[in-house]
Design a protein around this motif. Structure first.
Motif, PDB file in Angstrom:
ATOM      1  N   UNK A   9       0.783  -1.300  -0.013  1.00 11.38           N
ATOM      2  CA  UNK A   9       0.093  -0.143   0.066  1.00 11.38           C
ATOM      3  C   UNK A   9       0.863   1.314  -0.122  1.00 11.38           C
ATOM      4  N   UNK A  10       1.761   1.159   0.983  1.00 10.28           N
ATOM      5  CA  UNK A  10       2.872   2.485   0.881  1.00 10.28           C
ATOM      6  C   UNK A  10       3.501   2.649  -0.651  1.00 10.28           C
ATOM      7  N   UNK A  11       3.840   1.609  -1.164  1.00 10.61           N
ATOM      8  CA  UNK A  11       4.681   1.659  -2.295  1.00 10.61           C
ATOM      9  C   UNK A  11       3.611   2.149  -3.418  1.00 10.61           C
ATOM     10  N   UNK A  12       2.138   1.761  -3.479  1.00 11.78           N
ATOM     11  CA  UNK A  12       1.566   2.024  -4.478  1.00 11.78           C
ATOM     12  C   UNK A  12       1.121   3.733  -4.389  1.00 11.78           C
ATOM     13  N   UNK A  13       1.240   3.897  -3.061  1.00 10.94           N
ATOM     14  CA  UNK A  13       0.919   5.510  -2.607  1.00 10.94           C
ATOM     15  C   UNK A  13       1.993   6.278  -3.527  1.00 10.94           C
ATOM     16  N   UNK A  14       3.174   5.861  -3.431  1.00  7.32           N
ATOM     17  CA  UNK A  14       4.338   6.606  -3.980  1.00  7.32           C
ATOM     18  C   UNK A  14       4.248   6.504  -5.671  1.00  7.32           C
ATOM     19  N   UNK A  15       3.679   5.228  -6.000  1.00 11.07           N
ATOM     20  CA  UNK A  15       3.466   5.291  -7.474  1.00 11.07           C
ATOM     21  C   UNK A  15       2.357   6.270  -7.870  1.00 11.07           C
ATOM     22  N   UNK A  16       1.685   6.594  -6.940  1.00 15.10           N
ATOM     23  CA  UNK A  16       0.510   7.725  -7.380  1.00 15.10           C
ATOM     24  C   UNK A  16       1.301   9.018  -7.464  1.00 15.10           C
ATOM     25  N   UNK A  17       1.963   9.081  -6.334  1.00 12.32           N
ATOM     26  CA  UNK A  17       2.844  10.282  -6.219  1.00 12.32           C
ATOM     27  C   UNK A  17       3.655  10.588  -7.686  1.00 12.32           C
ATOM     28  N   UNK A  18       4.255   9.609  -7.762  1.00 12.60           N
ATOM     29  CA  UNK A  18       5.352   9.731  -8.992  1.00 12.60           C
ATOM     30  C   UNK A  18       4.567   9.888 -10.295  1.00 12.60           C
ATOM     31  N   UNK A  19       3.481   9.464 -10.267  1.00  7.98           N
ATOM     32  CA  UNK A  19       2.408   9.652 -11.844  1.00  7.98           C
ATOM     33  C   UNK A  19       1.870  10.985 -11.560  1.00  7.98           C
ATOM     34  N   UNK A 107       5.698  15.481  -2.495  1.00  5.67           N
ATOM     35  CA  UNK A 107       6.418  14.192  -2.678  1.00  5.67           C
ATOM     36  C   UNK A 107       7.447  13.774  -1.886  1.00  5.67           C
ATOM     37  N   UNK A 108       8.478  15.173  -1.478  1.00  7.39           N
ATOM     38  CA  UNK A 108       9.317  14.718  -0.676  1.00  7.39           C
ATOM     39  C   UNK A 108       8.871  14.542   0.796  1.00  7.39           C
ATOM     40  N   UNK A 109       8.004  15.136   1.125  1.00  6.66           N
ATOM     41  CA  UNK A 109       7.227  14.856   2.366  1.00  6.66           C
ATOM     42  C   UNK A 109       6.936  13.445   2.634  1.00  6.66           C
ATOM     43  N   UNK A 110       6.365  12.775   1.530  1.00  2.00           N
ATOM     44  CA  UNK A 110       5.831  11.287   1.382  1.00  2.00           C
ATOM     45  C   UNK A 110       6.935  10.487   1.447  1.00  2.00           C
ATOM     46  N   UNK A 111       8.012  10.873   0.482  1.00  2.00           N
ATOM     47  CA  UNK A 111       9.250   9.937   0.628  1.00  2.00           C
ATOM     48  C   UNK A 111       9.929   9.873   2.069  1.00  2.00           C
ATOM     49  N   UNK A 126      17.263   2.018  -0.430  1.00  2.00           N
ATOM     50  CA  UNK A 126      17.992   2.536  -1.027  1.00  2.00           C
ATOM     51  C   UNK A 126      17.292   3.296  -2.311  1.00  2.00           C
ATOM     52  N   UNK A 127      16.369   2.438  -3.020  1.00  2.00           N
ATOM     53  CA  UNK A 127      15.488   3.328  -3.884  1.00  2.00           C
ATOM     54  C   UNK A 127      14.891   4.313  -3.607  1.00  2.00           C
ATOM     55  N   UNK A 128      14.170   4.219  -2.354  1.00  2.00           N
ATOM     56  CA  UNK A 128      13.631   5.626  -1.999  1.00  2.00           C
ATOM     57  C   UNK A 128      14.249   6.541  -1.618  1.00  2.00           C
ATOM     58  N   UNK A 129      15.415   6.177  -1.152  1.00  2.00           N
ATOM     59  CA  UNK A 129      16.440   7.301  -0.843  1.00  2.00           C
ATOM     60  C   UNK A 129      16.675   7.978  -2.337  1.00  2.00           C
ATOM     61  N   UNK A 130      17.283   7.103  -3.398  1.00  2.00           N
ATOM     62  CA  UNK A 130      17.776   7.608  -4.663  1.00  2.00           C
ATOM     63  C   UNK A 130      16.594   8.327  -5.361  1.00  2.00           C
ATOM     64  N   UNK A 131      15.461   7.943  -5.181  1.00  2.00           N
ATOM     65  CA  UNK A 131      14.228   8.616  -5.900  1.00  2.00           C
ATOM     66  C   UNK A 131      14.139   9.884  -5.275  1.00  2.00           C
ATOM     67  N   UNK A 132      13.918   9.924  -3.930  1.00  2.00           N
ATOM     68  CA  UNK A 132      13.869  11.117  -3.112  1.00  2.00           C
ATOM     69  C   UNK A 132      15.080  12.148  -3.542  1.00  2.00           C
ATOM     70  N   UNK A 133      16.260  11.867  -3.758  1.00  2.00           N
ATOM     71  CA  UNK A 133      16.973  12.572  -4.006  1.00  2.00           C
ATOM     72  C   UNK A 133      16.967  13.195  -5.381  1.00  2.00           C
TER      73      UNK A 133
END
Length: 149
Positions: A9-19, A107-111, A126-133
Protein backbone atom coordinates in the motif's frame (compact mmCIF):
# COMPACT_ATOMS: atom_id res chain seq x y z
CA UNK A 1 7.20 -3.84 11.26
CA UNK A 2 4.41 -3.42 8.75
CA UNK A 3 2.70 -6.30 7.04
CA UNK A 4 3.40 -7.06 3.41
CA UNK A 5 0.01 -5.56 2.49
CA UNK A 6 0.90 -2.31 4.22
CA UNK A 7 4.26 -2.15 2.45
CA UNK A 8 2.50 -2.74 -0.87
CA UNK A 9 0.00 0.00 0.00
CA UNK A 10 2.84 2.41 0.86
CA UNK A 11 4.60 1.67 -2.42
CA UNK A 12 1.35 2.10 -4.37
CA UNK A 13 0.91 5.52 -2.77
CA UNK A 14 4.38 6.43 -4.03
CA UNK A 15 3.41 5.20 -7.51
CA UNK A 16 0.49 7.66 -7.33
CA UNK A 17 2.84 10.44 -6.23
CA UNK A 18 5.32 9.85 -9.07
CA UNK A 19 2.44 9.60 -11.55
CA UNK A 20 1.10 12.90 -10.23
CA UNK A 21 4.53 14.37 -10.90
CA UNK A 22 4.74 12.80 -14.35
CA UNK A 23 1.32 14.10 -15.34
CA UNK A 24 2.00 17.48 -13.74
CA UNK A 25 5.25 17.88 -15.66
CA UNK A 26 3.57 16.81 -18.92
CA UNK A 27 0.78 19.34 -18.29
CA UNK A 28 3.35 22.03 -17.52
CA UNK A 29 5.26 21.20 -20.74
CA UNK A 30 2.01 21.57 -22.69
CA UNK A 31 1.21 24.87 -20.97
CA UNK A 32 4.48 26.70 -21.59
CA UNK A 33 5.84 28.23 -24.77
CA UNK A 34 9.33 28.48 -23.24
CA UNK A 35 11.42 25.80 -24.96
CA UNK A 36 13.95 25.58 -22.11
CA UNK A 37 11.19 25.01 -19.54
CA UNK A 38 9.42 22.55 -21.84
CA UNK A 39 12.62 20.48 -22.12
CA UNK A 40 13.14 20.49 -18.33
CA UNK A 41 9.51 19.51 -17.70
CA UNK A 42 9.68 16.64 -20.21
CA UNK A 43 12.97 15.43 -18.70
CA UNK A 44 11.37 15.23 -15.24
CA UNK A 45 8.23 13.60 -16.62
CA UNK A 46 10.49 10.91 -18.11
CA UNK A 47 12.35 10.57 -14.81
CA UNK A 48 9.04 9.97 -13.00
CA UNK A 49 8.13 7.29 -15.53
CA UNK A 50 11.35 5.45 -14.60
CA UNK A 51 10.52 5.87 -10.89
CA UNK A 52 7.08 4.40 -11.51
CA UNK A 53 8.55 1.29 -13.15
CA UNK A 54 11.08 0.85 -10.34
CA UNK A 55 8.37 1.10 -7.68
CA UNK A 56 6.10 -1.30 -9.54
CA UNK A 57 8.96 -3.83 -9.67
CA UNK A 58 9.25 -3.65 -5.88
CA UNK A 59 5.49 -4.00 -5.50
CA UNK A 60 5.68 -7.17 -7.60
CA UNK A 61 8.53 -8.44 -5.41
CA UNK A 62 6.17 -8.16 -2.45
CA UNK A 63 3.44 -10.07 -4.31
CA UNK A 64 1.32 -7.09 -5.31
CA UNK A 65 0.52 -5.29 -8.51
CA UNK A 66 -0.05 -1.66 -9.29
CA UNK A 67 -2.41 -0.90 -12.10
CA UNK A 68 -2.34 2.83 -11.38
CA UNK A 69 -0.94 4.51 -14.48
CA UNK A 70 -2.27 7.91 -13.49
CA UNK A 71 -1.94 9.95 -10.35
CA UNK A 72 -4.20 10.03 -7.36
CA UNK A 73 -7.17 12.33 -6.72
CA UNK A 74 -4.96 14.87 -4.97
CA UNK A 75 -2.71 14.91 -8.03
CA UNK A 76 -5.70 15.52 -10.28
CA UNK A 77 -6.74 18.40 -8.05
CA UNK A 78 -3.21 19.77 -8.07
CA UNK A 79 -3.02 19.60 -11.88
CA UNK A 80 -6.38 21.39 -12.07
CA UNK A 81 -4.99 24.00 -9.72
CA UNK A 82 -1.99 24.43 -12.06
CA UNK A 83 -4.40 25.03 -14.95
CA UNK A 84 -6.43 27.58 -12.98
CA UNK A 85 -3.41 29.38 -11.57
CA UNK A 86 -1.80 29.48 -15.01
CA UNK A 87 -4.86 31.04 -16.63
CA UNK A 88 -5.17 33.73 -13.94
CA UNK A 89 -1.54 34.71 -13.80
CA UNK A 90 0.07 37.44 -15.82
CA UNK A 91 3.32 35.46 -15.77
CA UNK A 92 2.20 31.91 -16.52
CA UNK A 93 5.64 30.27 -16.40
CA UNK A 94 6.19 31.67 -12.92
CA UNK A 95 2.81 30.30 -11.80
CA UNK A 96 3.57 26.88 -13.29
CA UNK A 97 6.95 26.74 -11.57
CA UNK A 98 5.37 27.74 -8.26
CA UNK A 99 2.74 25.01 -8.59
CA UNK A 100 5.43 22.44 -9.39
CA UNK A 101 7.36 23.47 -6.28
CA UNK A 102 4.24 22.74 -4.22
CA UNK A 103 3.90 19.29 -5.77
CA UNK A 104 7.58 18.44 -5.36
CA UNK A 105 7.54 19.48 -1.70
CA UNK A 106 4.54 17.19 -1.13
CA UNK A 107 6.35 14.30 -2.84
CA UNK A 108 9.47 14.78 -0.72
CA UNK A 109 7.32 14.82 2.41
CA UNK A 110 5.76 11.48 1.44
CA UNK A 111 9.14 9.92 0.65
CA UNK A 112 10.53 11.19 3.97
CA UNK A 113 7.68 9.48 5.81
CA UNK A 114 8.47 6.09 4.27
CA UNK A 115 12.25 6.52 4.49
CA UNK A 116 11.78 7.28 8.19
CA UNK A 117 10.03 3.92 8.54
CA UNK A 118 13.18 2.14 7.42
CA UNK A 119 12.36 -1.13 9.22
CA UNK A 120 9.33 -1.68 6.99
CA UNK A 121 11.05 -0.50 3.83
CA UNK A 122 14.59 -1.79 4.31
CA UNK A 123 14.60 -3.99 1.18
CA UNK A 124 13.89 -0.96 -1.02
CA UNK A 125 15.25 1.84 1.17
CA UNK A 126 18.10 2.57 -1.26
CA UNK A 127 15.57 2.99 -4.06
CA UNK A 128 13.43 5.38 -1.99
CA UNK A 129 16.49 7.42 -1.00
CA UNK A 130 17.67 7.58 -4.63
CA UNK A 131 14.24 8.64 -5.91
CA UNK A 132 13.83 11.20 -3.13
CA UNK A 133 17.23 12.60 -4.10
CA UNK A 134 16.13 12.91 -7.72
CA UNK A 135 12.98 14.74 -6.68
CA UNK A 136 15.01 17.06 -4.43
CA UNK A 137 17.35 17.80 -7.35
CA UNK A 138 14.35 18.54 -9.57
CA UNK A 139 12.95 20.86 -6.90
CA UNK A 140 16.26 22.70 -6.66
CA UNK A 141 16.30 23.13 -10.46
CA UNK A 142 12.70 24.36 -10.46
CA UNK A 143 13.51 26.88 -7.71
CA UNK A 144 16.47 28.13 -9.78
CA UNK A 145 14.22 28.49 -12.81
CA UNK A 146 11.61 30.31 -10.67
CA UNK A 147 14.18 32.90 -9.61
CA UNK A 148 15.21 33.43 -13.23
CA UNK A 149 11.69 33.69 -14.67
Amino acid sequence: MESNNEVISDLKSLVSIVNDGKEGYNSAADATDNLELKAVFLEYASQRNVYEQELKAHIATHGGDSENDSGGILGALHRTWIDIKESLSSNEDSAILSAIETGENAAIEKYDKFIGDYASHQDHLNLLVKQRGGIAEALAKIKTLSVNS
